[in-house]
Design an enzyme around this catalytic site. Structure first.
Site, PDB file in Angstrom:
ATOM      1  N   SER A 249     -19.648  22.477 -16.266  1.00 26.68           N
ATOM      2  CA  SER A 249     -19.331  22.168 -17.664  1.00 26.68           C
ATOM      3  C   SER A 249     -20.509  22.418 -18.596  1.00 26.68           C
ATOM      4  CB  SER A 249     -18.838  20.713 -17.809  1.00 26.68           C
ATOM      5  OG  SER A 249     -17.560  20.586 -17.209  1.00 26.68           O
TER       6      SER A 249
ATOM      7  N   TYR B 273     -14.578  21.430 -24.500  1.00 32.40           N
ATOM      8  CA  TYR B 273     -13.654  20.292 -24.468  1.00 32.40           C
ATOM      9  C   TYR B 273     -13.228  19.742 -25.826  1.00 32.40           C
ATOM     10  CZ  TYR B 273     -15.016  20.706 -19.638  1.00 32.40           C
ATOM     11  OH  TYR B 273     -15.250  21.216 -18.392  1.00 32.40           O
TER      12      TYR B 273
ATOM     13  N   ASP C  56     -16.710  33.234 -13.640  1.00 29.64           N
ATOM     14  CA  ASP C  56     -17.080  33.472 -15.038  1.00 29.64           C
ATOM     15  C   ASP C  56     -17.964  34.719 -15.144  1.00 29.64           C
ATOM     16  OD1 ASP C  56     -15.759  31.091 -15.488  1.00 29.64           O
ATOM     17  OD2 ASP C  56     -17.582  29.881 -15.579  1.00 29.64           O
TER      18      ASP C  56
ATOM     19  N   GLU D  75     -20.881  32.804 -12.136  1.00 27.52           N
ATOM     20  CA  GLU D  75     -20.660  31.739 -11.143  1.00 27.52           C
ATOM     21  C   GLU D  75     -19.184  31.659 -10.802  1.00 27.52           C
ATOM     22  OE1 GLU D  75     -20.155  27.829 -12.077  1.00 27.52           O
ATOM     23  OE2 GLU D  75     -19.179  28.265 -13.974  1.00 27.52           O
TER      24      GLU D  75
ATOM     25  N   GLY E 196     -11.579  23.362 -14.102  1.00 26.02           N
ATOM     26  CA  GLY E 196     -11.061  22.333 -14.993  1.00 26.02           C
ATOM     27  C   GLY E 196      -9.564  22.511 -15.255  1.00 26.02           C
TER      28      GLY E 196
HETATM   29  N1  LIG Z   1     -27.004  34.697 -17.920  1.00 30.21           N
HETATM   30  C1  LIG Z   1     -26.278  34.300 -18.965  1.00 30.21           C
HETATM   31  N2  LIG Z   1     -26.220  35.063 -20.090  1.00 30.21           N
HETATM   32  C2  LIG Z   1     -25.528  34.658 -21.181  1.00 30.21           C
HETATM   33  N3  LIG Z   1     -24.850  33.493 -21.253  1.00 30.21           N
HETATM   34  C3  LIG Z   1     -24.875  32.688 -20.173  1.00 30.21           C
HETATM   35  C4  LIG Z   1     -25.568  33.052 -18.967  1.00 30.21           C
HETATM   36  N4  LIG Z   1     -25.425  32.051 -18.073  1.00 30.21           N
HETATM   37  C5  LIG Z   1     -24.663  31.117 -18.675  1.00 30.21           C
HETATM   38  N5  LIG Z   1     -24.327  31.487 -19.932  1.00 30.21           N
HETATM   39  C6  LIG Z   1     -23.525  30.679 -20.875  1.00 30.21           C
HETATM   40  O1  LIG Z   1     -23.548  29.334 -20.457  1.00 30.21           O
HETATM   41  C7  LIG Z   1     -22.226  28.896 -20.073  1.00 30.21           C
HETATM   42  C8  LIG Z   1     -22.309  27.965 -18.881  1.00 30.21           C
HETATM   43  O2  LIG Z   1     -22.892  28.647 -17.792  1.00 30.21           O
HETATM   44  P1  LIG Z   1     -22.294  28.582 -16.325  1.00 30.21           P
HETATM   45  O3  LIG Z   1     -20.887  29.063 -16.316  1.00 30.21           O
HETATM   46  O4  LIG Z   1     -23.242  29.270 -15.428  1.00 30.21           O
HETATM   47  O5  LIG Z   1     -22.383  27.003 -16.075  1.00 30.21           O
HETATM   48  P2  LIG Z   1     -21.416  25.878 -15.565  1.00 30.21           P
HETATM   49  O6  LIG Z   1     -22.094  24.626 -15.972  1.00 30.21           O
HETATM   50  O7  LIG Z   1     -21.152  26.039 -14.130  1.00 30.21           O
HETATM   51  O8  LIG Z   1     -20.054  26.030 -16.395  1.00 30.21           O
HETATM   52  P3  LIG Z   1     -18.525  25.690 -15.981  1.00 30.21           P
HETATM   53  O9  LIG Z   1     -18.539  25.078 -14.632  1.00 30.21           O
HETATM   54  O10 LIG Z   1     -18.028  24.745 -17.017  1.00 30.21           O
HETATM   55  O11 LIG Z   1     -17.831  27.002 -16.077  1.00 30.21           O
HETATM   56  C9  LIG Z   1     -21.476  30.192 -19.800  1.00 30.21           C
HETATM   57  O12 LIG Z   1     -20.093  29.998 -19.911  1.00 30.21           O
HETATM   58  C10 LIG Z   1     -22.063  31.104 -20.871  1.00 30.21           C
HETATM   59  O13 LIG Z   1     -21.531  30.821 -22.167  1.00 30.21           O
HETATM   60  C1  LIG Z   2     -14.721  21.766 -14.817  1.00 25.84           C
HETATM   61  C2  LIG Z   2     -15.602  22.942 -15.081  1.00 25.84           C
HETATM   62  N1  LIG Z   2     -16.740  22.971 -14.193  1.00 25.84           N
HETATM   63  C3  LIG Z   2     -14.844  24.232 -15.043  1.00 25.84           C
HETATM   64  O1  LIG Z   2     -15.308  25.162 -14.423  1.00 25.84           O
HETATM   65  O2  LIG Z   2     -13.763  24.315 -15.635  1.00 25.84           O
HETATM   66 MG   LIG Z   3     -19.018  28.594 -15.899  1.00 23.88          MG
HETATM   67 MG   LIG Z   4     -19.382  26.028 -13.074  1.00 24.25          MG
END
Ligand SMILES: Nc1ncnc2c1ncn2[C@@H]1O[C@H](COP(=O)(O)OP(=O)(O)OP(=O)(O)O)[C@@H](O)[C@H]1O
Ligand SMILES: C[C@@H](N)C(=O)O
Ligand SMILES: [Mg+2]
Ligand SMILES: [Mg+2]
Length: 313
Positions: free
Chosen positions: A153, A222, A263, A276, A282
């Protein structure tokens, strides 16, 4: 509306809450999932693994399957999956090892790279490591993303420029995790692709995320209206196929099962970078997986039914 092949009177333990930083997100996911499961005809009992009494009820049953709406540590990372394996209760989604691997962004990258899946250049750090921020800037450039190794998140994700800001962000990220990843910032369209299935998997339509903030942070994820979801993403057929193929390859590279959501950032020159993979995406009112399923003609109750079907197969 229970689908053929699913048991009637199927008793579902809906697990939500937990102890991670994403607890509130998990409870919001469960709100929608509970309604969808009941609409699909399941008998639902919601339990919170952070509560000892609920853990006892989970172990004592009787349940036929666990539907996991747990995000982050102690839920999406293999720990609860280990408990469910131990008590012999089938559960939706990935197994112990794949859950642990996907939760760990540093280790996931090793598996992406091994499978030829492009992921942004990065520097991993463990708590207590000494580091040279100038060397990090030399390797990654001055515009970086600093994130905890095992969070979700966008908690603790910082997009920063310049050595002093990078150092500051590293220290802040270490306040919430013992592993920190510094990645090259990639400028482009933000895309996400869910993959569902068991033996045969399919990629759902791509969502292009247009956040109101500078990036897809907690608020834009969110807050109602915090981001726009363009689904199917307005991309050429060729790019759509390429990104969906990457999502399926990421799902397989990490040995995911049942469901995942990867993503991506798509650069203007067509390069697509995998950020990732989430093994329990979610399912809140503003989340991506239910939207992608809907665009594929799969209602939320039908999606939940399919995930349970894969778990019981
Ligand atoms: N290397 C990158 N370059 C540009 N933007 C990035 C990069 N890494 C992350 N982001 C931004 O930060 C957000 C969150 O990063 P990431 O998806 O890695 O984390 P997360 O906490 O696992 O998110 P979630 O689990 O909610 O998808 C991404 O959706 C993107 O908007
Ligand atoms: C819940 C959040 N980590 C998502 O990937 O949607
Ligand atoms: Mg993500
Ligand atoms: Mg994530």
């Amino acid at each position: 509306m229970m689908k053929e092949g699913c048991m009637s009177d199927c008793r579902v333990a809906l697990l939500a809450g937990g102890k991670s930083g994403e607890r509130e997100v998990s409870l919001a996911s469960a709100e929608g999932a509970r309604e969808a499961l009941e609409e699909a005809g399941f008998i639902v009992t919601q339990l919170d693994p952070a509560e000892k009494e609920d853990l006892k009820r989970l172990i004592d049953g009787p349940f036929d399957v666990a539907f996991l709406c747990l995000h982050g540590k102690y839920g999406e990372d293999g720990t609860v999956q280990g408990l469910l394996e131990t008590i012999g209760l089938p559960y939706i989604g990935s197994g112990v090892w794949a859950s642990a691997l996907a939760m760990d962004k540093v280790k996931s990258k090793v598996y992406y790279e091994r499978a030829g899946i492009p992921t942004p250049p990065s520097v991993p750090l463990q708590a207590g490591d000494s580091y040279d921020v100038d060397a990090i800037v030399e390797k990654l450039g001055t515009h970086c993303v600093v994130k905890p190794g095992t969070e979700g998140s966008a908690l603790g994700v910082f997009i920063v420029e310049g050595a002093p800001a990078i150092t500051d962000a590293i220290e802040k990220a270490f306040a919430i995790d013992s592993e920190v990843l510094i990645e090259r910032y990639i400028k482009g369209k933000e895309l996400t692709v869910a993959v569902i299935g068991s033996d045969e998997v399919e990629a759902l339509p791509i969502i292009e995320i247009v956040p109101k903030s500078d990036f897809y942070d907690f608020e834009s994820k969110y807050a109602p209206g915090g981001s726009q979801h363009l689904c199917p993403a307005p991309l050429s057929e060729e790019t759509t196929r390429m990104v969906q193929d990457l999502a399926i390859r990421a799902h397989r590279a990490l040995s995911c099962e049942g469901v995942s959501r990867s993503d991506f950032i798509l650069e203007e020159d067509g390069s697509c970078w995998t950020l990732e993979t989430n093994t329990i995406p979610g399912m809140t009112g503003t989340s991506l997986l239910p939207d992608a399923a809907r665009a594929a003609g799969i209602s939320f109750p039908e999606l939940c039914t399919r995930l349970i079907g894969y778990a019981l197969a």
